[in-house]
Design a protein around this motif. Structure first.
Motif, PDB file in Angstrom:
ATOM      1  N   LEU A 370     102.113  44.260  73.119  1.00  9.92           N
ATOM      2  CA  LEU A 370     103.310  43.434  72.969  1.00  9.92           C
ATOM      3  C   LEU A 370     104.065  43.309  74.288  1.00  9.92           C
ATOM      4  CD1 LEU A 370     105.174  41.844  71.076  1.00  9.92           C
ATOM      5  CD2 LEU A 370     106.362  44.016  70.578  1.00  9.92           C
ATOM      6  N   ALA A 371     104.138  44.406  75.047  1.00  7.55           N
ATOM      7  CA  ALA A 371     104.915  44.393  76.287  1.00  7.55           C
ATOM      8  C   ALA A 371     104.355  43.400  77.297  1.00  7.55           C
ATOM      9  CB  ALA A 371     104.942  45.794  76.897  1.00  7.55           C
ATOM     10  N   TRP A 372     103.054  43.152  77.268  1.00  5.48           N
ATOM     11  CA  TRP A 372     102.465  42.197  78.198  1.00  5.48           C
ATOM     12  C   TRP A 372     103.013  40.793  77.997  1.00  5.48           C
ATOM     13  CZ3 TRP A 372      99.114  42.550  82.302  1.00  5.48           C
ATOM     14  CH2 TRP A 372      98.596  43.819  82.569  1.00  5.48           C
ATOM     15  N   PHE A 373     103.556  40.527  76.806  1.00  8.34           N
ATOM     16  CA  PHE A 373     104.080  39.189  76.526  1.00  8.34           C
ATOM     17  C   PHE A 373     105.602  39.164  76.387  1.00  8.34           C
ATOM     18  CE2 PHE A 373      99.709  39.264  74.990  1.00  8.34           C
ATOM     19  CZ  PHE A 373      99.195  38.131  75.599  1.00  8.34           C
ATOM     20  N   THR A 374     106.230  40.313  76.313  1.00  4.36           N
ATOM     21  CA  THR A 374     107.689  40.363  76.172  1.00  4.36           C
ATOM     22  C   THR A 374     108.390  40.730  77.476  1.00  4.36           C
ATOM     23  OG1 THR A 374     107.560  42.646  75.382  1.00  4.36           O
ATOM     24  CG2 THR A 374     107.576  40.903  73.719  1.00  4.36           C
ATOM     25  N   GLU A 375     107.685  41.371  78.392  1.00  5.85           N
ATOM     26  CA  GLU A 375     108.284  41.746  79.671  1.00  5.85           C
ATOM     27  C   GLU A 375     108.159  40.584  80.649  1.00  5.85           C
ATOM     28  OE1 GLU A 375     109.950  44.555  80.681  1.00  5.85           O
ATOM     29  OE2 GLU A 375     109.933  44.999  78.521  1.00  5.85           O
ATOM     30  N   TRP A 376     109.294  40.162  81.178  1.00  6.02           N
ATOM     31  CA  TRP A 376     109.310  39.028  82.098  1.00  6.02           C
ATOM     32  C   TRP A 376     110.139  39.368  83.331  1.00  6.02           C
ATOM     33  CZ3 TRP A 376     106.786  34.320  81.625  1.00  6.02           C
ATOM     34  CH2 TRP A 376     106.114  34.113  80.430  1.00  6.02           C
ATOM     35  N   ARG A 377     109.684  38.905  84.467  1.00  7.37           N
ATOM     36  CA  ARG A 377     110.445  38.979  85.718  1.00  7.37           C
ATOM     37  C   ARG A 377     110.287  37.617  86.386  1.00  7.37           C
ATOM     38  NH1 ARG A 377     108.668  43.965  88.611  1.00  7.37           N
ATOM     39  NH2 ARG A 377     109.876  44.966  86.965  1.00  7.37           N
ATOM     40  N   PRO A 378     111.156  36.674  86.043  1.00  9.44           N
ATOM     41  CA  PRO A 378     110.926  35.274  86.456  1.00  9.44           C
ATOM     42  C   PRO A 378     110.800  35.108  87.961  1.00  9.44           C
ATOM     43  CG  PRO A 378     112.668  35.421  84.815  1.00  9.44           C
ATOM     44  CD  PRO A 378     112.368  36.827  85.250  1.00  9.44           C
ATOM     45  N   ASP A 379     109.826  34.348  88.358  1.00  8.13           N
ATOM     46  CA  ASP A 379     109.657  33.932  89.750  1.00  8.13           C
ATOM     47  C   ASP A 379     110.044  32.459  89.817  1.00  8.13           C
ATOM     48  OD1 ASP A 379     108.389  32.785  92.158  1.00  8.13           O
ATOM     49  OD2 ASP A 379     107.527  34.786  92.383  1.00  8.13           O
ATOM     50  N   VAL A 380     111.206  32.184  90.410  1.00 11.58           N
ATOM     51  CA  VAL A 380     111.742  30.827  90.375  1.00 11.58           C
ATOM     52  C   VAL A 380     110.844  29.851  91.132  1.00 11.58           C
ATOM     53  CG1 VAL A 380     113.208  31.175  92.408  1.00 11.58           C
ATOM     54  CG2 VAL A 380     113.834  29.451  90.725  1.00 11.58           C
ATOM     55  N   LEU A 381     110.188  30.325  92.180  1.00 10.45           N
ATOM     56  CA  LEU A 381     109.349  29.435  92.982  1.00 10.45           C
ATOM     57  C   LEU A 381     108.128  28.974  92.189  1.00 10.45           C
ATOM     58  CD1 LEU A 381     108.951  28.172  95.793  1.00 10.45           C
ATOM     59  CD2 LEU A 381     107.671  30.221  96.432  1.00 10.45           C
ATOM     60  N   PHE A 382     107.368  29.926  91.643  1.00 16.68           N
ATOM     61  CA  PHE A 382     106.162  29.561  90.903  1.00 16.68           C
ATOM     62  C   PHE A 382     106.493  28.991  89.530  1.00 16.68           C
ATOM     63  CE2 PHE A 382     104.307  33.009  93.684  1.00 16.68           C
ATOM     64  CZ  PHE A 382     103.679  32.119  94.538  1.00 16.68           C
ATOM     65  N   GLY A 383     107.599  29.423  88.947  1.00 21.58           N
ATOM     66  CA  GLY A 383     108.004  28.857  87.671  1.00 21.58           C
ATOM     67  C   GLY A 383     108.338  27.383  87.788  1.00 21.58           C
ATOM     68  N   LEU A 384     109.109  27.022  88.812  1.00 19.92           N
ATOM     69  CA  LEU A 384     109.438  25.615  89.032  1.00 19.92           C
ATOM     70  C   LEU A 384     108.206  24.810  89.412  1.00 19.92           C
ATOM     71  CD1 LEU A 384     112.846  25.772  90.950  1.00 19.92           C
ATOM     72  CD2 LEU A 384     112.434  24.968  88.625  1.00 19.92           C
ATOM     73  N   LEU A 385     107.294  25.431  90.170  1.00 23.55           N
ATOM     74  CA  LEU A 385     106.060  24.746  90.532  1.00 23.55           C
ATOM     75  C   LEU A 385     105.247  24.403  89.287  1.00 23.55           C
ATOM     76  CD1 LEU A 385     104.122  23.779  92.768  1.00 23.55           C
ATOM     77  CD2 LEU A 385     103.135  26.083  92.767  1.00 23.55           C
ATOM     78  N   ALA A 386     105.140  25.351  88.364  1.00 26.83           N
ATOM     79  CA  ALA A 386     104.394  25.091  87.124  1.00 26.83           C
ATOM     80  C   ALA A 386     105.084  24.033  86.279  1.00 26.83           C
ATOM     81  CB  ALA A 386     104.248  26.394  86.330  1.00 26.83           C
ATOM     82  N   LEU A 387     106.414  24.131  86.162  1.00 30.24           N
ATOM     83  CA  LEU A 387     107.160  23.161  85.369  1.00 30.24           C
ATOM     84  C   LEU A 387     107.050  21.765  85.957  1.00 30.24           C
ATOM     85  CD1 LEU A 387     109.082  22.794  82.953  1.00 30.24           C
ATOM     86  CD2 LEU A 387     110.994  23.237  84.513  1.00 30.24           C
ATOM     87  N   ALA A 388     107.216  21.653  87.278  1.00 32.06           N
ATOM     88  CA  ALA A 388     107.100  20.344  87.924  1.00 32.06           C
ATOM     89  C   ALA A 388     105.682  19.806  87.812  1.00 32.06           C
ATOM     90  CB  ALA A 388     107.514  20.455  89.392  1.00 32.06           C
ATOM     91  N   GLY A 389     104.681  20.685  87.937  1.00 26.09           N
ATOM     92  CA  GLY A 389     103.299  20.244  87.827  1.00 26.09           C
ATOM     93  C   GLY A 389     102.990  19.653  86.467  1.00 26.09           C
ATOM     94  N   ILE A 390     103.502  20.291  85.405  1.00 24.14           N
ATOM     95  CA  ILE A 390     103.289  19.759  84.054  1.00 24.14           C
ATOM     96  C   ILE A 390     104.028  18.438  83.878  1.00 24.14           C
ATOM     97  CG2 ILE A 390     103.735  20.168  81.602  1.00 24.14           C
ATOM     98  CD1 ILE A 390     103.295  23.150  82.140  1.00 24.14           C
ATOM     99  N   GLY A 391     105.299  18.394  84.293  1.00 22.56           N
ATOM    100  CA  GLY A 391     106.094  17.185  84.120  1.00 22.56           C
ATOM    101  C   GLY A 391     105.528  15.989  84.861  1.00 22.56           C
TER     102      GLY A 391
END
Length: 673
Positions: A370-391
């Motif tokens: 469960l912890a592998w999917f509940t523990e998060w440490r957001p990376d704003v650079l790669f997170g925005l890259l993934a979001l922009a790539g999908i959009g």
């Protein structure tokens, strides 16, 4: 030709003077309001230093914005006449004078940026140490500051990078050179981002990425608009295209500035109460209000003045001039913010645990499914890259559908799954546990290098982009032109060549893990980013050489692809076995001293990581082998159908010619006997 008289009449370039004045006035007002420039009770360096540091920072930040903005305009926006290079000559008539002026502006601003950076080093040391500029030992102490103290070294590296940038900018004469110089300019911002607020706090990595994005985006936006005003009188027939393209670029910058600013504010302001009861919070509110006003001005631009920029430019330039002045004010407030102490303490934890001292974060809870999917440490650079790539990908698909073209739904699903998986790997459980457990790090590595790239390659993003993006014919380079130029460049052909891609994919693991690079990636944020980018790109190029359909280097025949795949995977298995049999720790100073509260045998965990490196590669290898086999079968079917259709059209002329050739050979043999 449309006359540039309206631009001349409204003199938009004078807005740059107003922006500089607004930046200095707002910086001084912010410093007075927050008290950041008040004399210190102990070791006060003097008023010249107290006021000099923020004011020279205004100059440095403004020059940086103009440099980055001018290079962005040359690389992405302004039509280019292509003088001296027939291959880059535009297919339509362009003026091109604005491009040359923007390039010169970048060179001048880079020199100012360098000089201001030198002065900032001197004044920053004086403020930090409380030493006056006239002290007898000031020079020797300053030398020690820039060589032994992390902040001083960061300032020195940034200054040296800007000096190199200034030299490069003098030689900028093509969009390619402008783009390369722009990359260097954005890289020069990294050391400054590393020295800002939260440099030693728990949110350091998040704050550094957000600050770099914030500085880069606002520089492109503010600096780009300032340069647009500067070259207004020379735009001529290029006015309409330049204004429309900059409007799109400004929209993306606005979004990045807003998101990164929100992240920065969250790191430094603990609550809404701090936002309205502290000097820092009030300055942040003032900056936010200005940002919202700038957004409203941008909305007016897109709705009213941009469409009429060619025929009725007066309204656009008046609004643009006001926007530039307001942007200067925002830079001034930002400098005052950077000189003020935020409500949330940004100093290192006084008594950190071994895990926090080494990684910068508290120990995560004991790993579980469960912890592998509940523990998060957001990376704003790669997170925005993934979001922009999908959009962006979905927007391209929608654009094709609107004009009646088809795009494969499975390819779309593959791209989305790949980027969602990428976001989880870089911000979720693999990222959280990857810095404290070798086995978790190996899971992260294998997913980035072997699983995520397969989904991305199947998505065929380059093919989609070439079909969806509009082409330019005025010598400038838009996204489509840059994409094709990159794909067909010598460097891309070299690294994407099947042999090079295979060697890079397998060999870089050996180089990475058996050198100090591994520990550098674990201990520094920049090293971690480079690791993620490198191994994802290496996996993408290797998968593309095997199953890709995008434009690129010629791919080998299918039997050679299978041979290349199995040879590379055999080497990969050898690497996993070597890790399993190792008797010393990789990055021992890191994994050996963490002291995790739930206890980990570091050597046993490393052995498990080797088993993961060996075993996790089997499924992707099988998937790639199956995909190559299916593509091979389909290619054979296509060749057969094409041959059959040709035979139907010419009454099997190829077979008839073959039979006739056999008959002639038989006749010659008979005659010889």
């Amino acid at each position: 030709m449309t006359t540039p008289a309206p631009a001349s009449r409204h003199r938009p370039a004078l807005a740059l003077v107003g922006a500089a004045v607004a930046a200095l006035v707002l910086a001084v007002a912010g410093l007075v309001f927050s008290g950041a420039a008040e004399a210190s009770a102990v070791l006060d360096p003097g008023a010249v230093v107290r006021w000099g540091v923020p004011l020279v920072t205004v100059v440095a930040d403004g020059a940086a914005a103009v440099t980055i903005g001018a290079l962005a305009m040359c690389a992405l926006v302004l039509p280019y006449a292509g003088r001296g290079d027939e291959r880059r000559r535009p297919r339509v008539a362009v003026d091109g004078a604005a491009w040359s002026l923007a390039a010169r502006a970048a060179a001048v601003a880079a020199v100012v940026w360098t000089l201001a950076s030198v002065v900032r080093i001197v004044l920053s040391y004086a403020r930090t140490s409380g030493r006056g500029l006239g002290e007898p030992t000031f020079g020797a102490e300053l030398a020690q500051f820039v060589t032994d103290i992390p902040v001083g070294r960061a300032y020195l590296v940034a200054t040296l990078m800007t000096a190199v940038l200034a030299t490069v900018c003098v030689a900028v004469s093509t969009p390619t050179a402008a783009a390369l110089a722009g990359v260097l300019a954005l890289a020069a911002v990294i050391p400054i981002a590393l020295t800002g607020h939260a440099a030693g706090a728990e949110g350091h990595n998040l704050a550094v990425s957000a600050m770099w994005l914030h500085i880069g985006a606002i520089s492109v936006w503010a600096g780009g608009l300032a340069v647009l005003c500067l070259v207004a009188r020379r735009l001529g027939t290029d006015r309409g295209p330049a204004v429309r393209r900059f409007s799109t670029l400004a929209g993306w910058s606005f979004a990045l500035v807003g998101i990164s600013g929100l992240v920065n504010g969250g790191v430094r302001v603990g609550s809404l109460e701090d936002l309205v009861t502290t000097d820092y919070g009030l300055l942040l509110l003032a900056k936010t209000v200005m940002f919202v006003v700038l957004g409203l001005i941008g909305w007016v631009h897109r709705r009213a003045t941009v469409p009429a920029a060619t025929d009725r430019p007066g309204a656009f330039w008046r609004l643009a001039a006001g926007e530039v002045v307001l942007m200067g004010a925002v830079i001034g407030v930002s400098v005052a913010l950077g000189s003020s102490a935020p409500p949330v303490p940004q100093d290192p934890v006084s008594r950190p645990s071994p895990t926090q001292e080494i990684t910068g974060y508290p120990a995560p809870p004991e790993p579980s499914a469960l912890a592998w999917f509940t523990e998060w440490r957001p990376d704003v650079l790669f997170g925005l890259l993934a979001l922009a790539g999908i959009g962006v990908y979905l927007a391209w698909v929608y654009r094709l559908r609107r004009r009646g073209d088809h795009w494969s739904l499975p390819r779309t699903a593959s791209w989305v799954v790949g980027l969602v998986l990428f976001a989880w790997v870089t911000s979720g459980g693999p990222s959280v546990y990857g810095v404290v457990m070798f086995s978790a790090h190996m899971i992260q590595h294998m997913l980035l290098a072997m699983v995520v790239p397969i989904f991305l390659v199947v998505g065929a993003p380059i093919t989609l982009a070439v079909r969806a993006l509009p082409a330019r014919d005025d010598g400038s380079r838009g996204p489509r032109e840059w994409l094709l130029a990159t794909v067909h460049s010598r460097w891309a052909r070299f690294f994407a060549h099947p042999g090079t891609a295979a060697v890079n994919f397998a060999g870089s693991m050996i180089v990475f893990y058996y050198s100090p690079l591994f520990e550098l990636a674990l201990s520094t944020h920049v090293g971690h980013i480079v690791m993620v980018v490198h191994f994802t790109a290496a996996g993408y190029m290797f998968a593309g050489a095997l199953i890709g359909v995008d434009p690129g280097p010629s791919r080998p025949r299918y039997p050679m692809r299978l041979l290349l795949l199995f040879a590379t995977m055999a080497f990969h298995a050898f690497f996993g076995v070597s890790v399993m049999q190792a008797t010393t720790l990789f990055a021992g100073d890191h994994f050996g001293r963490l002291g995790l509260p739930w206890g980990v045998d570091a050597l046993a965990d490393q052995e498990a990581g080797g088993a993961i490196a060996w075993g996790i590669g089997e499924l992707p290898t099988l998937a790639l082998a199956v995909a190559v086999a299916i593509a091979w079968a389909r290619d054979e079917d296509r060749v057969t159908r094409r041959t059959d259709r040709q035979a139907d059209r010419d009454d099997d002329a190829a077979l008839a010619e073959y039979n006739a050739q056999l008959a002639r050979m038989a006749e010659r043999d008979g005659a010889a006997r």
